[in-house]
Write an enzyme that holds these catalytic residues in place. Structure first.
Site, PDB file in Angstrom:
ATOM      1  N   ASP A 228       0.869  -1.176   0.000  1.00  0.00           N
ATOM      2  CA  ASP A 228       0.000   0.000   0.000  1.00  0.00           C
ATOM      3  C   ASP A 228       0.904   1.224   0.000  1.00  0.00           C
ATOM      4  O   ASP A 228       2.131   1.098  -0.092  1.00  0.00           O
ATOM      5  CB  ASP A 228      -0.940   0.002   1.217  1.00  0.00           C
ATOM      6  CG  ASP A 228      -2.281   0.674   0.906  1.00  0.00           C
ATOM      7  OD1 ASP A 228      -2.266   1.800   0.360  1.00  0.00           O
ATOM      8  OD2 ASP A 228      -3.334   0.088   1.211  1.00  0.00           O
ATOM      9  N   GLY A 254       4.256   1.754  -2.009  1.00  0.00           N
ATOM     10  CA  GLY A 254       4.226   2.174  -3.401  1.00  0.00           C
ATOM     11  C   GLY A 254       2.806   2.445  -3.838  1.00  0.00           C
ATOM     12  O   GLY A 254       1.870   2.421  -3.026  1.00  0.00           O
ATOM     13  N   PHE A 256      -0.273   1.345  -6.511  1.00  0.00           N
ATOM     14  CA  PHE A 256      -0.700   0.296  -7.440  1.00  0.00           C
ATOM     15  C   PHE A 256      -0.972   0.837  -8.832  1.00  0.00           C
ATOM     16  O   PHE A 256      -1.275   0.089  -9.756  1.00  0.00           O
ATOM     17  CB  PHE A 256      -1.886  -0.509  -6.906  1.00  0.00           C
ATOM     18  CG  PHE A 256      -3.060   0.278  -6.386  1.00  0.00           C
ATOM     19  CD1 PHE A 256      -3.576   1.380  -7.040  1.00  0.00           C
ATOM     20  CD2 PHE A 256      -3.675  -0.115  -5.203  1.00  0.00           C
ATOM     21  CE1 PHE A 256      -4.671   2.076  -6.560  1.00  0.00           C
ATOM     22  CE2 PHE A 256      -4.777   0.567  -4.698  1.00  0.00           C
ATOM     23  CZ  PHE A 256      -5.279   1.662  -5.387  1.00  0.00           C
ATOM     24  N   HIS A 274     -13.749  -1.610  -7.247  1.00  0.00           N
ATOM     25  CA  HIS A 274     -15.004  -0.844  -7.291  1.00  0.00           C
ATOM     26  C   HIS A 274     -14.807   0.634  -6.953  1.00  0.00           C
ATOM     27  O   HIS A 274     -15.709   1.448  -7.179  1.00  0.00           O
ATOM     28  CB  HIS A 274     -16.057  -1.473  -6.368  1.00  0.00           C
ATOM     29  CG  HIS A 274     -15.879  -1.170  -4.909  1.00  0.00           C
ATOM     30  ND1 HIS A 274     -16.903  -1.278  -3.997  1.00  0.00           N
ATOM     31  CD2 HIS A 274     -14.797  -0.769  -4.187  1.00  0.00           C
ATOM     32  CE1 HIS A 274     -16.475  -0.950  -2.795  1.00  0.00           C
ATOM     33  NE2 HIS A 274     -15.202  -0.653  -2.881  1.00  0.00           N
TER      34      HIS A 274
END
Length: 364
Positions: A228, A254, A256, A274
């Protein structure tokens, strides 16, 4: 030795109860005049705010040690006696709190979930969803429906996820609410899917690691990588050590949107897909696909919108995504198409007794 884990009822039983409840609710709405049924649905928003008030006043915590009179409870939570009595009168009528024959107030199973120290506590979720900041988003639902865009840019001049990192009061409330909701589906998820079949599990966007650490506690032969933002995972190694998982779990910081760790046998995206609009979703799936070996698995944990007209939590959360972040909930066929466009094949959909599902995909 008995387990202290909550018992998970059989999924067919849960689905049967849900079906009966849906049929009864539909029958009620058809039997009463339309304007009466509509008015009752509108009043649900007031009930939500009453629950928020009880959570903010810490009424459930004040009753944790046992029943109290109205005067005792009002003094404990710092409320006006008459106003508190009126608040509890409404909540009692919906089974949230109860009043004993001697007039003292007490907890019910639903009220237990408002306690700060409950095993599955929804107090922080109630505080966020009833907050002024969250209500303000929904007051602009008309704008979101007209434009198809979230309302963050209009309200804050920036997307919602950027704003909660800037406004730490709202951001902390949001983070705690998400942690609260995650605990709600933890046991059903772990009961439905065997994560221990994977040697190395990468939890992408895994927050503080609640899911990953619980998986590793139950899968002694698996290793984990928590991924994360750097500030999110900064304290994770300390928790890994406290839980005795330091030799099997590491944390990497980091984004994503740029890259995720390589070497995983399974990559978890829990309540990530989502959250984002299509361009951002594409970037996330591309970075994960680039990191995966040909025999790795992608595990998307999300609500899936059913192909029926009955109420379902995914239909509420879908509008929450529209208003706040610009994301969306999807049907199974929409997930299949989304994954195919980004180099994956959906092989299984594993339902749980909660609204969450595990969508298992492999590189195409």
């Amino acid at each position: 030795m008995t387990s202290d884990r909550p018992r998970i009822p059989p999924r067919p039983l849960v689905r049967a109860i849900e079906s009966v409840r849906a049929v009864l609710a539909l029958a009620f709405r058809k039997l009463v005049p339309g304007h009466i049924a509509l008015m009752e649905l509108m009043a649900a928003g007031w009930i939500s705010q009453a629950i928020h008030a009880a959570a903010a006043l810490q009424v459930a915590d004040a009753l944790a040690a046992g029943p109290r009179t109205n005067a005792e409870l009002a003094a404990a939570v710092g409320a006006d006696q008459d106003a508190l009595r009126r608040l509890l009168r409404l909540l009692i009528s919906y089974g949230i709190f109860t009043q004993r024959a001697d007039g003292r107030y007490a907890l019910t199973p639903m009220a237990q979930a408002l306690r700060r120290d409950a095993e599955v506590s929804l107090r922080d979720a109630m505080l966020f969803f009833g907050s002024t900041g969250h209500r303000n988003h929904w007051s602009h639902l008309v704008d979101a429906v007209r434009t198809g865009r979230p309302v963050g840019e209009k309200l804050y001049g920036m997307p919602f996820f950027d704003y909660v990192r800037h406004d730490r009061e709202l951001g902390t409330l949001f983070d705690r609410a998400m942690t609260s909701i995650n605990t709600l589906a933890m046991e059903p998820l772990l009961a439905a899917y065997d994560f221990g079949r994977h040697a190395t599990i990468v939890d992408v966007g895994g927050g503080e690691g609640a899911l990953l650490t619980e998986i590793l506690r139950r899968a002694p032969h698996s290793h984990g990588i928590l991924f994360d933002l750097p500030e999110v995972v900064a304290s994770a190694p300390t928790r890994f050590t406290e839980l005795g998982l330091a030799d099997r779990c590491t944390a990497e910081g980091g984004s994503f949107f740029d890259a995720v760790p390589k070497g995983g046998d399974a990559y978890i995206l829990k309540h990530i897909v989502h959250d984002w609009a299509e361009p951002e979703t594409s970037r996330i799936l591309r970075t994960v696909r680039a990191a995966m070996a040909p025999d790795a698995r992608l595990l998307i944990i999300e609500l899936v919108v059913p192909e029926h007209t009955a109420p379902h939590p995914s239909k509420f959360i879908d509008l929450e995504m529209l208003v706040n972040a610009g994301g969306r909930e999807r049907t199974e066929s929409e997930y299949r198409d989304l994954l195919a466009r980004h180099g994956f094949t959906l092989t299984r959909l594993v339902p749980t007794i909660s609204p969450d599902n595990v969508l298992v995909a492999v590189p195409s």
